[in-house]
Design a protein around this motif. Structure first.
Motif, short mmCIF file in Angstrom:
data_model
loop_
_atom_site.label_atom_id
_atom_site.label_comp_id
_atom_site.label_asym_id
_atom_site.label_seq_id
_atom_site.Cartn_x
_atom_site.Cartn_y
_atom_site.Cartn_z
N ASN A 243 0.85 -1.09 0.12
CA ASN A 243 0.14 -0.01 -0.09
C ASN A 243 0.84 1.31 0.03
O ASN A 243 0.62 2.20 -0.89
CB ASN A 243 -0.79 0.17 1.03
CG ASN A 243 -1.99 -1.07 1.34
OD1 ASN A 243 -2.21 -1.66 2.45
ND2 ASN A 243 -2.31 -1.70 0.23
N LEU A 244 1.97 1.27 0.75
CA LEU A 244 2.75 2.52 0.97
C LEU A 244 3.39 2.89 -0.39
O LEU A 244 3.56 3.94 -0.81
CB LEU A 244 3.88 2.14 2.19
CG LEU A 244 3.11 2.31 3.47
CD1 LEU A 244 4.09 1.63 4.53
CD2 LEU A 244 2.78 3.63 3.77
N VAL A 312 11.76 7.58 5.49
CA VAL A 312 12.89 6.90 4.43
C VAL A 312 12.57 6.87 2.82
O VAL A 312 13.75 6.94 2.18
CB VAL A 312 12.97 5.39 4.87
CG1 VAL A 312 13.05 5.08 6.33
CG2 VAL A 312 11.72 4.38 4.33
N SER A 313 11.32 7.37 2.64
CA SER A 313 11.28 7.39 1.07
C SER A 313 11.36 8.83 0.78
O SER A 313 11.37 9.32 -0.52
CB SER A 313 10.06 6.92 0.80
OG SER A 313 8.84 7.49 1.15
N GLU A 365 12.24 1.17 10.45
CA GLU A 365 13.00 1.76 9.60
C GLU A 365 13.98 1.22 8.77
O GLU A 365 14.09 1.30 7.50
CB GLU A 365 13.94 2.86 10.43
CG GLU A 365 14.26 4.01 10.11
CD GLU A 365 14.94 5.05 10.80
OE1 GLU A 365 14.01 6.07 11.35
OE2 GLU A 365 16.20 5.12 11.22
N SER A 366 14.63 0.05 9.17
CA SER A 366 15.57 -0.61 8.16
C SER A 366 14.66 -1.44 7.26
O SER A 366 14.92 -1.64 6.14
CB SER A 366 16.59 -1.54 9.13
OG SER A 366 16.02 -2.37 9.88
N THR A 367 13.57 -1.98 7.83
CA THR A 367 12.96 -2.82 6.86
C THR A 367 12.00 -2.18 5.65
O THR A 367 12.37 -2.40 4.55
CB THR A 367 11.58 -3.58 7.54
OG1 THR A 367 12.28 -4.42 8.49
CG2 THR A 367 11.00 -4.64 6.67
N LEU A 368 11.72 -0.86 6.09
CA LEU A 368 11.04 -0.02 4.91
C LEU A 368 12.04 0.75 3.93
O LEU A 368 11.77 0.94 2.92
CB LEU A 368 10.00 0.90 5.49
CG LEU A 368 8.69 0.39 6.30
CD1 LEU A 368 8.00 1.40 6.73
CD2 LEU A 368 7.84 -0.52 5.27
N GLN A 371 12.67 -2.17 1.57
CA GLN A 371 11.35 -2.17 0.90
C GLN A 371 11.33 -1.37 -0.36
O GLN A 371 11.11 -1.35 -1.62
CB GLN A 371 10.01 -2.27 1.50
CG GLN A 371 9.88 -3.10 2.71
CD GLN A 371 9.71 -4.36 2.26
OE1 GLN A 371 10.32 -5.22 1.60
NE2 GLN A 371 8.57 -5.17 2.67
N HIS A 372 11.80 -0.05 0.25
CA HIS A 372 11.85 1.30 -0.98
C HIS A 372 12.87 1.09 -1.95
O HIS A 372 12.71 1.12 -3.03
CB HIS A 372 11.87 2.65 -0.05
CG HIS A 372 11.69 3.71 -0.95
ND1 HIS A 372 10.66 4.08 -1.58
CD2 HIS A 372 12.80 4.38 -1.27
CE1 HIS A 372 11.01 4.93 -2.02
NE2 HIS A 372 12.26 5.43 -2.20
#
Ligand code: NAD
Ligand code: UDP
Length: 389
Positions: A243-244, A312-313, A365-368, A371-372
């Protein structure tokens, strides 16, 4: 290397290199466990799975420092005569193979029950018959609902840990009715746990049972339409990440009121490594592995992921960041939910001295960030040019 060969166990004894038959090694947890064992130990892995995409980076190229210590065997344990031979060649078997996404429990209950119970039976049998140690992956879902969930909504006892903390050796397993097919998974996992326990009691099988409490991190599940089916429904981390990445609202099932504790995959893998290398402390035990300090409602998880992803993005969150959906609409008939999952840490603390370290904010924070980096470009392409299928 000399550093790796100097590894000692919790009692100060040198650790002998093991050959490990890891079933389901190509999955989320398996990929992190393989990575850790290759980077930090001298153990050998026979990696069994139907897929190897998530461990490709450990298998190729030929000049990796651990070359030869990990070999991939593409097989389906449902029907493959090589399974017993691979277990016999190993000192230890770790079984991770399972259908373990809630969207499947009520819609594919037969596959779920076969995968989590029937298909695990030969693994247990071969370990028992050949006197091989087994680490079997169960789930926190075997606890089902908390006792507290049956108290009146305004009862002060709901605040009393005696009514919700989940203890390996004391808490009952509380599932919904048979029509609530959600519980097909938990029930199959419970029965395989009881069978393994009985093999220990009656036939001396050396076993450890792991009950993961929402382990999350990079490589979990898939992003629908990118590296998995566009109509597929993964677990919550991947649903919300999807979704993000697409700039859509996050879907809160039945108001997002259920509570979960999330633990960082890298913390949890430390616990598994301790079990592997300290058999005398781990055998005969069932271990909760989770982070009781990282509790949130699913709604709070969504809100935190929205904030972290934006950070993060550098992308602004959509105007409507979340939407409510009914469980019937999202998962279909027969869905039900665990209300709250706080792991008691007494046994794993006492036996292995393990404690989780990473806060929910830090692990998101590290996971997203991962993902990004991994998916943002691919998502742009998919959105620009939808593929007919
Ligand atoms: P996953 O789906 O990423 O990994 C499972 C792997 O097993 C997959 O790679 C799959 O291809 C493989 N597999 C399934 N059936 C197979 C078969 N018949 N033959 C060969 N390979 C097969 O899931 P995961 O999150 O890594 O979970 C691993 C284990 O931990 C499962 O038993 C699951 O029930 C348990 N668990 C995980 C969590 C969690 O938080 N991630 C929570 C509770 C329980
Ligand atoms: N959930 C949600 N939106 C989603 C996906 C999941 O609200 O897009 C909820 C789900 O109903 C459950 C929780 O998130 O309450 C955790 O779901 P997950 O699939 O990760 O597995 P579970 O912890 O239930 O085994």
């Amino acid at each position: 290397s000399s550093a790796a060969s100097a590894r000692v166990d919790l009692d100060g004894n040198p650790i002998k290199p093991l050959t490990i038959c890891m079933i389901g090694a190509g999955g989320f947890i398996g990929s992190h466990l393989c990575e850790k064992l290759m980077n930090e130990t001298q153990h050998k892995i026979l990696a069994l799975d139907v897929y190897n995409d998530k461990i490709k980076h450990l298998l190729e190229p030929d000049n990796l420092p651990w070359h030869g210590r990990i070999t991939f065997h593409r097989l389906n344990i449902k029907h493959d005569s090589r399974l017993e031979g691979l277990i016999k060649m190993s000192d230890l078997t770790i079984n991770l193979a399972a259908i373990c996404t809630p969207a499947d429990y009520n819609t594919r209950p037969l596959d779920t029950i076969y995968s989590n119970f029937i298909d695990a039976l030969p693994v247990v049998k071969y370990c028992s018959e050949n006197n091989k140690r087994l680490i079997h992956f169960s789930t926190c879902e075997v606890y089902g609902k908390t006792i507290g969930s049956f108290l009146p909504k305004d009862s002060p006892l709901r605040q009393d840990p005696a009514y919700y903390v989940l203890k390996e050796d004391e808490s009952p397993c509380i599932f919904g009715s048979i029509e609530k097919q959600r519980w097909s998974y938990a029930c199959a996992k419970q029965l395989i746990e009881r069978l393994i326990y009985a093999e220990g009691a009656e036939n001396g099988l050396e076993f450890t049972i792991v009950r993961p409490f929402n382990w999350i991190g990079p490589r979990m599940d898939f992003i629908p339409g990118v590296d998995g089916p566009s109509e597929g429904v993964p677990r919550v981390l991947a649903c919300f990440s999807n979704n993000l990445l697409r700039g859509e609202p996050l879907k809160l099932v039945d108001g997002g009121q259920s509570q979960r504790t999330f633990v960082y995959i890298k913390d949890a893998i430390e616990a598994v490594t301790l079990m592997i290398e300290n058999p005398a402390r781990a055998n005969g035990h069932i271990f909760n592995v989770g982070n009781p300090n990282n509790e949130v409602t699913v709604r709070q998880l969504a809100e935190m992921m929205i904030k972290v992803y934006s950070k993060v993005s550098g992308v602004q969150p959509p105007e409507t960041p979340t939407v409510d959906v009914s469980s019937k609409e999202f998962y279909g008939e027969g869905y039900d939910d665990s209300d709250k999952r706080i792991p008691d840490m007494t046994i794993i603390n006492r036996q292995l001295g393990w404690n989780p370290k990473t806060s929910l904010w830090d692990l998101l924070e590290s996971t997203l960030t991962y993902q990004h980096r991994t998916y943002a470009e691919a998502i742009k392409k998919v959105i620009a040019k939808p593929v007919a299928n």
